[in-house]
Write a protein that holds these residues in place. Structure first.
Motif, PDB file in Angstrom:
ATOM      1  N   GLY A 140      10.002   6.298  -2.085  1.00  0.00           N
ATOM      2  CA  GLY A 140       8.747   6.075  -2.789  1.00  0.00           C
ATOM      3  C   GLY A 140       7.527   6.333  -1.955  1.00  0.00           C
ATOM      4  N   ALA A 141       7.703   6.445  -0.650  1.00  0.00           N
ATOM      5  CA  ALA A 141       6.577   6.755   0.229  1.00  0.00           C
ATOM      6  C   ALA A 141       6.408   8.268   0.309  1.00  0.00           C
ATOM      7  CB  ALA A 141       6.804   6.182   1.619  1.00  0.00           C
ATOM      8  N   SER A 159       3.716  -0.060   6.184  1.00  0.00           N
ATOM      9  CA  SER A 159       2.622   0.376   5.327  1.00  0.00           C
ATOM     10  C   SER A 159       2.418   1.881   5.452  1.00  0.00           C
ATOM     11  CB  SER A 159       1.334  -0.354   5.724  1.00  0.00           C
ATOM     12  OG  SER A 159       0.224   0.119   4.988  1.00  0.00           O
ATOM     13  N   ASP A 160       2.356   2.560   4.302  1.00  0.00           N
ATOM     14  CA  ASP A 160       2.032   3.982   4.242  1.00  0.00           C
ATOM     15  C   ASP A 160       0.509   4.077   4.210  1.00  0.00           C
ATOM     16  OD1 ASP A 160       1.517   6.594   3.562  1.00  0.00           O
ATOM     17  OD2 ASP A 160       3.032   6.713   1.993  1.00  0.00           O
ATOM     18  N   THR A 164      -1.300   7.225  -0.742  1.00  0.00           N
ATOM     19  CA  THR A 164      -0.578   6.280  -1.597  1.00  0.00           C
ATOM     20  C   THR A 164      -0.847   4.824  -1.228  1.00  0.00           C
ATOM     21  OG1 THR A 164       1.379   6.340  -0.177  1.00  0.00           O
ATOM     22  CG2 THR A 164       1.257   7.963  -1.954  1.00  0.00           C
ATOM     23  N   LYS A 165      -1.100   4.577   0.058  1.00  0.00           N
ATOM     24  CA  LYS A 165      -1.426   3.224   0.544  1.00  0.00           C
ATOM     25  C   LYS A 165      -0.355   2.185   0.226  1.00  0.00           C
ATOM     26  CE  LYS A 165      -5.589   4.761   1.613  1.00  0.00           C
ATOM     27  NZ  LYS A 165      -5.974   5.053   2.993  1.00  0.00           N
ATOM     28  N   LYS A 166       0.899   2.587   0.058  1.00  0.00           N
ATOM     29  CA  LYS A 166       1.933   1.664  -0.378  1.00  0.00           C
ATOM     30  C   LYS A 166       2.443   0.776   0.761  1.00  0.00           C
ATOM     31  CE  LYS A 166       3.689   4.513  -4.187  1.00  0.00           C
ATOM     32  NZ  LYS A 166       4.886   5.223  -4.732  1.00  0.00           N
ATOM     33  N   PHE A 168       5.855  -1.673   1.871  1.00  0.00           N
ATOM     34  CA  PHE A 168       7.268  -1.878   1.595  1.00  0.00           C
ATOM     35  C   PHE A 168       7.807  -3.018   2.458  1.00  0.00           C
ATOM     36  CE2 PHE A 168       6.153   2.515   0.914  1.00  0.00           C
ATOM     37  CZ  PHE A 168       6.803   2.872  -0.270  1.00  0.00           C
ATOM     38  N   GLU A 183       9.363  -1.542  -2.604  1.00  0.00           N
ATOM     39  CA  GLU A 183       7.904  -1.472  -2.667  1.00  0.00           C
ATOM     40  C   GLU A 183       7.312  -2.801  -3.136  1.00  0.00           C
ATOM     41  OE1 GLU A 183       4.309   0.955  -4.943  1.00  0.00           O
ATOM     42  OE2 GLU A 183       6.380   1.693  -5.073  1.00  0.00           O
ATOM     43  N   THR A 185       4.097  -4.359  -4.945  1.00  0.00           N
ATOM     44  CA  THR A 185       3.079  -3.830  -5.858  1.00  0.00           C
ATOM     45  C   THR A 185       1.787  -4.645  -5.877  1.00  0.00           C
ATOM     46  OG1 THR A 185       4.026  -5.069  -7.716  1.00  0.00           O
ATOM     47  CG2 THR A 185       4.828  -2.807  -7.352  1.00  0.00           C
ATOM     48  N   THR A 188      -1.741  -3.306  -1.365  1.00  0.00           N
ATOM     49  CA  THR A 188      -1.723  -1.933  -0.855  1.00  0.00           C
ATOM     50  C   THR A 188      -2.691  -1.829   0.318  1.00  0.00           C
ATOM     51  OG1 THR A 188      -3.448  -1.274  -2.417  1.00  0.00           O
ATOM     52  CG2 THR A 188      -1.151  -0.946  -3.103  1.00  0.00           C
TER      53      THR A 188
END
Length: 335
Positions: A140-141, A159-160, A164-166, A168, A183, A185, A188
């Motif tokens: 998902g990253a 952290s990405d 995307t700033k996601k 996990f 992830e 939600t 972020t």
């Protein structure tokens, strides 16, 4: 690696180089002798001097991690390498080449994650940094640089930091698969995270401080503002940024009325109750009153506008700082 260090006779109280390598205590030096060994420019304050510990050629140090028992890891920018010492910095070995530069480390016992930037992902070691596998990208990253990596209260977080700033998490002790990650939600763009009391606290870039009461599963804002880092000093949780706030219970936050803006203090560390903060690539500040008053350590780190380091790490009773040309050790000065 000690070619740039002074002879042992220049140190106070008869200390030799071996006396200071393990960082178990500050070896204070006379001010005049500190001036002779200082690697940066004297800014007029004389609390600390900077001593070169590791000096590669044209290789900015972006991350430093103390694993304990003499093992120190260094992530470099220009060569995209992980470099390891097992003797407190007396000697160094290049142990991995990565797809991007290693900008952050986190540790769970012998398991270590190195998050890389330029090409987001991470490398995993299960033997205290001796060998590495990767890159591994959480499912998902898809970003280009790392926002952060932490191991807190039995759980990994990564952290990405790109578009995307996601964020996990993983409960696997040594997460070696993309599917080992889930992830989150409700938060972020995470820049900093700590475990304080019984809760997790995190900074969302440009938004404020968030708290989680379920070990990172869900998050809610607790303080609005622009902050760069969180650090625990004594009984305080301190939020460092353009302004400094602190709390003892995580609920009531007090403005510490800081005299210095630390809005880009991406790296912080604590020695006893003294907070050290890295403000951009040249300056290190310290506070002995939990963030109210800050002082420049007195010396400017060597800098290069195209290649520089930001890292700051405690090793026993010593603080190490990365620069564009290596690792430096802060040594307290006596006048």
């Amino acid at each position: 690696p000690f070619s740039d260090l002074p002879a042992a006779s220049t140190w106070a109280s008869g200390a030799t180089l071996d006396d200071i390598d393990d960082g178990t205590s500050y070896k204070r030096v006379q001010a005049a002798k500190a001036d002779a060994i200082n690697a940066g420019r004297d800014l007029g304050l004389t609390r600390y001097s900077l001593v070169p510990l590791y000096r590669p050629n044209e290789n900015a140090v972006m991350a430093i991690k103390n694993l304990g028992s003499g093992i120190i890891l260094v992530g470099t920018r220009n060569s995209n390498s992980i470099i390891r010492s097992t003797n407190y910095g007396k000697s160094w070995v290049n142990v991995a080449s990565t797809t991007g530069y290693s900008s952050l480390f986190a540790q769970n016992g012998a398991n270590v994650i190195s998050a890389v930037s330029s090409n987001f992902g991470y490398y995993l070691s299960t033997d205290n940094g001796a060998t590495w596998v990767g890159p591994i990208i959480p499912a998902g990253a898809g970003g280009t640089y790392a926002g952060g990596v932490w191991y807190l209260n039995g759980r990994w977080f990564i952290s990405d930091g790109s578009t995307t700033k996601k964020l996990f998490y993983s409960d696997v002790a040594a997460p070696s698969l993309a599917t080992d990650w889930t992830e989150i939600t409700t938060l972020t763009d995470c820049m900093s995270m700590v475990y304080f009391g019984t809760k997790l606290y995190a900074i969302k870039s440009g938004d404020g401080i968030y708290v989680s009461t379920d070990n990172g599963g869900t998050w809610a804002e607790v303080l609005n503002g622009s902050f760069a880092n969180l650090v625990i000093a004594g009984s305080y949780l301190v939020a460092i940024g353009a302004t400094v706030y602190r709390t003892t219970d995580g609920t009531t936050w007090t403005n510490a009325n800081s005299n210095v803006s630390l809005n880009v203090a991406s790296y912080v560390t604590v020695l006893d109750t003294t907070i050290f903060a890295r403000q951009n690539f040249k300056y290190i500040y310290f506070s002995t009153d939990y963030g109210t008053t800050w002082h420049n350590v007195g010396y400017e780190l060597p800098s290069n506008q195209y290649s520089y380091g930001y890292s700051l790490e405690r090793v026993n009773a010593t603080v190490l700082a990365g620069s564009y040309d290596g690792v430096y050790k802060l040594v307290e000065v006596v006048r």
